[in-house]
Design a protein around this motif. Sequence first.
Motif, PDB file in Angstrom:
ATOM      1  N   ALA A  53       0.982  -1.212  -0.010  1.00  0.00           N
ATOM      2  CA  ALA A  53      -0.040  -0.128  -0.022  1.00  0.00           C
ATOM      3  C   ALA A  53       0.992   1.314   0.115  1.00  0.00           C
ATOM      4  O   ALA A  53       0.342   2.174  -0.628  1.00  0.00           O
ATOM      5  CB  ALA A  53      -1.120  -0.229   1.162  1.00  0.00           C
ATOM      6  N   TRP A  54       1.967   1.192   0.866  1.00  0.00           N
ATOM      7  CA  TRP A  54       2.884   2.306   0.908  1.00  0.00           C
ATOM      8  C   TRP A  54       3.459   2.842  -0.641  1.00  0.00           C
ATOM      9  O   TRP A  54       3.486   3.758  -1.198  1.00  0.00           O
ATOM     10  CB  TRP A  54       4.080   2.090   1.769  1.00  0.00           C
ATOM     11  N   ALA A 107       1.349   7.144   8.924  1.00  0.00           N
ATOM     12  CA  ALA A 107       0.801   7.313   7.432  1.00  0.00           C
ATOM     13  C   ALA A 107      -0.137   8.413   7.331  1.00  0.00           C
ATOM     14  O   ALA A 107      -0.160   9.167   6.571  1.00  0.00           O
ATOM     15  CB  ALA A 107       0.086   6.030   6.910  1.00  0.00           C
ATOM     16  N   ILE A 108      -0.872   8.510   8.458  1.00  0.00           N
ATOM     17  CA  ILE A 108      -1.871   9.937   8.583  1.00  0.00           C
ATOM     18  C   ILE A 108      -1.200  11.065   8.471  1.00  0.00           C
ATOM     19  O   ILE A 108      -1.447  12.122   7.772  1.00  0.00           O
ATOM     20  CB  ILE A 108      -2.635   9.793   9.881  1.00  0.00           C
ATOM     21  N   PHE A 109       0.014  11.289   9.139  1.00  0.00           N
ATOM     22  CA  PHE A 109       0.698  12.448   9.189  1.00  0.00           C
ATOM     23  C   PHE A 109       1.407  12.895   8.120  1.00  0.00           C
ATOM     24  O   PHE A 109       1.561  13.851   7.542  1.00  0.00           O
ATOM     25  CB  PHE A 109       1.856  12.494  10.373  1.00  0.00           C
ATOM     26  N   ILE A 110       2.117  11.549   7.093  1.00  0.00           N
ATOM     27  CA  ILE A 110       2.510  11.561   6.025  1.00  0.00           C
ATOM     28  C   ILE A 110       1.448  12.248   4.730  1.00  0.00           C
ATOM     29  O   ILE A 110       1.583  13.201   4.134  1.00  0.00           O
ATOM     30  CB  ILE A 110       2.984  10.527   5.567  1.00  0.00           C
ATOM     31  N   LEU A 149      -5.376   8.560   0.316  1.00  0.00           N
ATOM     32  CA  LEU A 149      -4.555   8.055   0.943  1.00  0.00           C
ATOM     33  C   LEU A 149      -4.895   7.781   2.513  1.00  0.00           C
ATOM     34  O   LEU A 149      -4.375   6.792   3.092  1.00  0.00           O
ATOM     35  CB  LEU A 149      -3.092   9.214   1.269  1.00  0.00           C
ATOM     36  N   PHE A 150      -5.902   8.499   2.876  1.00  0.00           N
ATOM     37  CA  PHE A 150      -6.365   8.382   4.321  1.00  0.00           C
ATOM     38  C   PHE A 150      -7.109   7.074   4.413  1.00  0.00           C
ATOM     39  O   PHE A 150      -7.114   6.461   5.478  1.00  0.00           O
ATOM     40  CB  PHE A 150      -7.025   9.616   4.742  1.00  0.00           C
TER      41      PHE A 150
END
Length: 380
Positions: free
Chosen positions: A32-33, A95-98, A116-117
């Motif tokens: 996913a990344w 992941a949320i902060f990115i 993305l979220f």
Amino acid sequence: MKQAAGPRHDAANREAERRRVRLRRLQLATLAWFVSILLTGAAWALGILEVGFLEMGLLVLIVLISLLFFHLALRSGWSRRFRDPSMTLVHILFAIFIGLWIIAKAGEGRTILLTLFIMAAFFGAFQLRQREFMLVALVAVTGYTAIVVHDIATQQITTSTQVVVLELAGFATLMVWLAWFGSYMANLRRALSRRNRELHEATERLRHLAEHDELTGLPNRRRLIARLEAAAQKSSRDGSGFCIAVLDLDHFKLVNDRHGHQAGDDVLSEFARRATTVLRGADWLVRVDDTVADIGRFGGEEFLAILPDTDLSGAGLAAERLRKAMADQPFTTCDGPIECTVSIGLAEHQPGEGIHRTIARADEALYAAKSGGRNRVKTA
């Protein structure tokens, strides 16, 4: 000899399986990344993402370092110190902060990159609880709100304020719904896991009851016959020998008649405990399972022990030790101390001989011990 797997071995197997599951989830997250990086890279290449080459390179480097950290933490076992060894919440918050950083730089492509979220939140269904899901939703919505407020305050928005506020409201609704749905799925998964565990435990209990004597907890006749057949097959393969000891409590009927069946049951239970304790002291003894040695209740007051990798001389020493342990100390019962001895018949399994014939010869030796005055060991 190789012994049966014990509770520690089973626990190690369960932990190894949980570790494999965590690593498979991490592999999915890694995939996913990479999809997210490709999407972000495409937005950057198209000029939608307003960052320079250095910033974009730094972003990719941070993501790769974080993935390396999570992989090392899980593979080394370092993450087991936490309540959630998979570190799912930490991974999703990162992941949320990115994602918030990317959204802040996205400009007109912001709505598309909100996916993305969604990708990050869905991974919480593997592990997160409801409060943790709500924390993820709160961080995402708060962060996105801060970005929108900043853009409105600095007049950086290119569309109407109403549209931006509507997008924010839609995003907040979506994240709250994802949090609720994800926690619902996680609860279902945990309930299914709990029921599977209960079913496994019930199956193990039934299997144990089918193969063990209810009173003494020792293997029953069915289990002993299976173990004897396995010992005979092993003997035919590698030439290893084994002996059989048939044990019978002397004058046990008188114990029941004089002291009652409850006292008789107490004698049988105490006999099983002493016999198991004595035989466990022998290094060469193979156990039926992780709790009980190869001695079981063959029927009534008769027991049978399998003595692997030994001849009649060694079996005789073990049997005499067992006979002495019974004769030297009265049995504690509900009707007070009761003295009871045991007679033992021994037979060594012969190559090519059926196990029932070996048992019959041990029974003949037991009969000789009874006829010779009881409380003694005889060999066939």
